[in-house]
Design an enzyme around this catalytic site. Structure first.
Site, mmCIF file in Angstrom:
data_model
loop_
_atom_site.group_PDB
_atom_site.id
_atom_site.type_symbol
_atom_site.label_atom_id
_atom_site.label_comp_id
_atom_site.label_asym_id
_atom_site.label_seq_id
_atom_site.Cartn_x
_atom_site.Cartn_y
_atom_site.Cartn_z
ATOM 1 N N TYR A 98 59.860 31.466 48.038
ATOM 2 C CA TYR A 98 60.164 31.239 46.614
ATOM 3 C C TYR A 98 58.905 30.838 45.853
ATOM 4 C CZ TYR A 98 65.126 31.832 45.789
ATOM 5 O OH TYR A 98 66.355 32.380 45.565
ATOM 6 N N ARG A 198 94.481 16.639 47.001
ATOM 7 C CA ARG A 198 95.431 15.919 46.140
ATOM 8 C C ARG A 198 96.553 16.800 45.602
ATOM 9 N NH1 ARG A 198 91.598 14.789 40.816
ATOM 10 N NH2 ARG A 198 91.097 16.951 40.373
ATOM 11 N N GLY A 262 83.816 18.468 43.752
ATOM 12 C CA GLY A 262 83.277 19.095 42.549
ATOM 13 C C GLY A 262 81.827 18.726 42.288
ATOM 14 N N HIS A 435 88.602 54.550 59.927
ATOM 15 C CA HIS A 435 89.444 54.079 61.026
ATOM 16 C C HIS A 435 88.643 53.926 62.315
ATOM 17 C CE1 HIS A 435 93.237 53.466 63.059
ATOM 18 N NE2 HIS A 435 92.864 54.328 63.985
HETATM 19 P P1 NDP Z 1 85.506 22.865 43.352
HETATM 20 O O1 NDP Z 1 85.628 22.659 41.905
HETATM 21 O O2 NDP Z 1 85.665 24.228 43.928
HETATM 22 O O3 NDP Z 1 86.546 21.931 44.114
HETATM 23 C C1 NDP Z 1 86.597 20.551 43.892
HETATM 24 C C2 NDP Z 1 87.777 20.016 44.652
HETATM 25 O O4 NDP Z 1 87.803 18.614 44.596
HETATM 26 C C3 NDP Z 1 89.112 20.486 44.064
HETATM 27 O O5 NDP Z 1 89.974 20.733 45.134
HETATM 28 C C4 NDP Z 1 89.538 19.303 43.238
HETATM 29 O O6 NDP Z 1 90.934 19.192 43.105
HETATM 30 C C5 NDP Z 1 89.039 18.165 44.053
HETATM 31 N N1 NDP Z 1 88.784 16.973 43.276
HETATM 32 C C6 NDP Z 1 88.063 16.873 42.138
HETATM 33 N N2 NDP Z 1 88.022 15.596 41.717
HETATM 34 C C7 NDP Z 1 88.742 14.884 42.607
HETATM 35 C C8 NDP Z 1 89.085 13.508 42.693
HETATM 36 N N3 NDP Z 1 88.676 12.620 41.788
HETATM 37 N N4 NDP Z 1 89.842 13.104 43.735
HETATM 38 C C9 NDP Z 1 90.267 14.000 44.662
HETATM 39 N N5 NDP Z 1 89.974 15.307 44.623
HETATM 40 C C10 NDP Z 1 89.221 15.741 43.595
HETATM 41 O O7 NDP Z 1 84.112 22.219 43.727
HETATM 42 P P2 NDP Z 1 83.215 22.284 45.014
HETATM 43 O O8 NDP Z 1 82.519 20.978 45.031
HETATM 44 O O9 NDP Z 1 83.978 22.713 46.207
HETATM 45 O O10 NDP Z 1 82.204 23.443 44.662
HETATM 46 C C11 NDP Z 1 81.524 23.473 43.405
HETATM 47 C C12 NDP Z 1 81.269 24.876 42.961
HETATM 48 O O11 NDP Z 1 80.249 25.437 43.742
HETATM 49 C C13 NDP Z 1 82.456 25.800 43.149
HETATM 50 O O12 NDP Z 1 83.303 25.775 42.032
HETATM 51 C C14 NDP Z 1 81.827 27.134 43.344
HETATM 52 O O13 NDP Z 1 81.700 27.775 42.102
HETATM 53 C C15 NDP Z 1 80.471 26.811 43.913
HETATM 54 N N6 NDP Z 1 80.448 27.155 45.347
HETATM 55 C C16 NDP Z 1 80.562 28.452 45.708
HETATM 56 C C17 NDP Z 1 80.552 28.806 47.038
HETATM 57 C C18 NDP Z 1 80.687 30.238 47.419
HETATM 58 O O14 NDP Z 1 80.471 31.098 46.574
HETATM 59 N N7 NDP Z 1 81.045 30.548 48.648
HETATM 60 C C19 NDP Z 1 80.432 27.810 48.101
HETATM 61 C C20 NDP Z 1 80.345 26.464 47.603
HETATM 62 C C21 NDP Z 1 80.344 26.171 46.282
HETATM 63 P P3 NDP Z 1 91.769 19.995 41.978
HETATM 64 O O15 NDP Z 1 91.840 21.419 42.462
HETATM 65 O O16 NDP Z 1 93.074 19.309 41.994
HETATM 66 O O17 NDP Z 1 91.010 19.847 40.711
#
Ligand code: NDP
Length: 452
Positions: A98, A198, A262, A435
């Site tokens: 990079y 949750r 998140g 296939h």
């Molecule tokens: P996400 O937003 O995907 O998931 C966050 C999770 O945490 C949700 O299930 C959410 O619940 C839960 N949550 C949030 N706040 C709380 C809280 N206060 N208490 C309990 N649970 C909570 O975030 P990630 O951190 O997993 O990933 C971030 C971003 O990074 C993703 O959105 C994605 O775009 C990107 N990413 C992409 C990947 C890929 O392309 N393979 C791999 C990893 C990350 P609820 O659903 O109820 O809100």
């Protein structure tokens, strides 16, 4: 007015580096600041090390499967320390690439923090101020731990890659991309994983069938997935161990706790609000379709704008910005029909509308199949693959494609081309099957399972 440079990029991740290189290629004088390691989240503590861990975990499963195929495989043990050493070396190699690519393109890199001093200047940590015709904010995001749980010893994905040894048991909190991927990876590496989510089902926002299939497969691997369950308290037991109590009243002890709850935009202390740049409530930089903020000289791309938090999207945004501002070609990143994959086991790949979203737009036909893939079935695995097409009943266009299967990430990339081109169900039907593959099921689904 003369400036020290035409473009100053804050942040050396995927979006920032692409923008810097393309702008330099268009003849711009470009400088960049990165306070940690070149490559950003994707290369240093995200997609790349995660995918290498997916491979590592996959080899464990492959060894087990090999026995069913006649191989005499002695009991194997995963050596985290050896893997980490190779992982660190690989990340350093990529970081070097990079840096080299940016430098070779003519970009001057400052390995220190930079903040916005005014709409046309940044201030470096060493006190220097550098004036710039344009400033690009590409500082990404960082994991968020819910209030009250940010205790010494709890982990986020940032710390996970730096572990000296793997814990025997781990609680993962969250039900999104990161939580589900690490649940499968760590379980595959021999960690006993419990996951609290949750809500009623993991992977909120994805198609419901996909969510159920992934959850079922995770359960079959031995992951203790607890939905409708949230943390109430965490009691430190020393050495990174914690006792949890949850909303169901259960108390459990874990060797480690990982929050995957998140990510938030990295804008704190960056001087943006002070310079008049509009931020959203969660701190994200507000931009228009050209990635331009309300301050005409300041742009932002990638996770810091909280549009779609995916590396390829940040790269496209950075590229489009550089072409527009320095290349004389007005380009926008297209945020429609963005495919993505969740690297669970099996993987989940998705593009387009979920069944629920499509139904809200008009009548649909749903095609779905679920089967035990040949490779695993031979070895006695009951884990199923699932393929689903969401079709607009009147236009016949395939609006969504959802796959849970080994290699779904690879499959969905190709399906995304067809959907982006506006393929109809009949286009899928007249495509000859390859296939024997799993993907052939995508062109062999004859009868809708639901029509309305
Ligand atoms: P996400 O937003 O995907 O998931 C966050 C999770 O945490 C949700 O299930 C959410 O619940 C839960 N949550 C949030 N706040 C709380 C809280 N206060 N208490 C309990 N649970 C909570 O975030 P990630 O951190 O997993 O990933 C971030 C971003 O990074 C993703 O959105 C994605 O775009 C990107 N990413 C992409 C990947 C890929 O392309 N393979 C791999 C990893 C990350 P609820 O659903 O109820 O809100």
């Amino acid at each position: 007015m003369t400036f020290d440079c035409d473009l100053f990029v804050i942040g050396g991740g995927s979006g920032g580096v692409r923008a810097a290189r393309i702008a330099a290629g268009h003849g711009a004088r470009v400088q960049m600041a990165e306070e940690y390691r070149m490559g950003g989240t994707c290369v240093i503590r995200g997609c790349v090390p995660k995918k290498l861990m997916v491979f590592a975990a996959g080899h464990g499963a492959a060894l087990d499967e090999a026995r069913a195929y006649g191989w005499d495989v002695a009991p194997a043990r995963f050596d985290w320390a050896a893997f980490r050493q190779s992982l660190d070396a690989e990340l350093s190699r990529l970081e070097g690439i990079y840096t080299k690519n940016a430098t070779a393109a003519g970009v001057t890199i400052h390995h220190q923090r930079a903040v916005l001093a005014d709409p046309h200047a940044v201030r470096l940590a060493d006190g220097q101020t550098i004036s710039a015709r344009h400033v690009l904010i590409a500082t990404g995001g960082q994991p968020v731990v819910p209030e009250g749980f940010d205790l010494p010893g709890v982990m986020t994905s940032n710390e996970l890659f730096l572990l000296d040894e793997l814990p025997k048991s781990m609680l993962i909190v969250g039900g999104g991309f990161i939580a589900c991927e690490f649940a499968c990876i760590l379980q595959g590496l021999g960690v006993a994983v419990t996951q609290f989510y949750r809500g009623a089902q993991i992977l909120r926002g994805f198609d419901n069938d996909l969510r159920h299939h992934v959850a079922a497969a995770m359960g079959m691997q031995g992951i203790d997935l607890q939905v409708d369950t949230d943390l109430v308290s965490l009691e430190p037991l020393g050495g990174g161990r914690f006792a949890s109590t949850d909303t169901r009243g259960a108390r459990r002890e874990f060797d480690a706790v990982l929050f995957a709850t998140g990510r938030a935009p990295n804008t704190q202390g960056l001087g943006l609000a002070e310079a008049g740049v509009h931020l959203a409530d969660n701190g994200a930089v507000r931009v228009d379709d050209w990635s331009q903020t309300n301050i005409p000289s300041v742009f932002a791309v990638g996770d810091v704008t909280d549009r779609i938090q995916l590396t390829p999207v940040a790269i496209r945004e950075g590229h489009a910005f550089a072409d527009t501002v320095f290349g004389g070609q007005r380009m926008q990143a297209d945020h429609a029909m963005v495919a993505s994959a969740v690297f669970t086991r099996p993987e989940a790949g998705t593009v387009g509308l979920t069944e629920e979203e499509a139904r809200a737009q008009g009548p649909v036909e749903i095609y779905r199949t679920s089967f035990r893939p040949m490779q695993g079935a031979f070895a006695g695995s009951d884990i199923k693959a699932m393929m689903k097409l969401v079709v607009a009943r009147d236009s016949r266009r395939v609006l969504g494609c959802h796959i849970v299967a080994p290699g779904a990430g690879e499959m969905i990339q190709i399906a995304a081309v067809a959907l982006k081109m506006g393929a109809t169900k009949e286009d899928f039907d007249r495509t000859m099957a390859v296939h024997p593959t799993m993907a052939e099921e995508l062109v062999l689904m004859r009868n809708p399972v639901a029509t309305e």
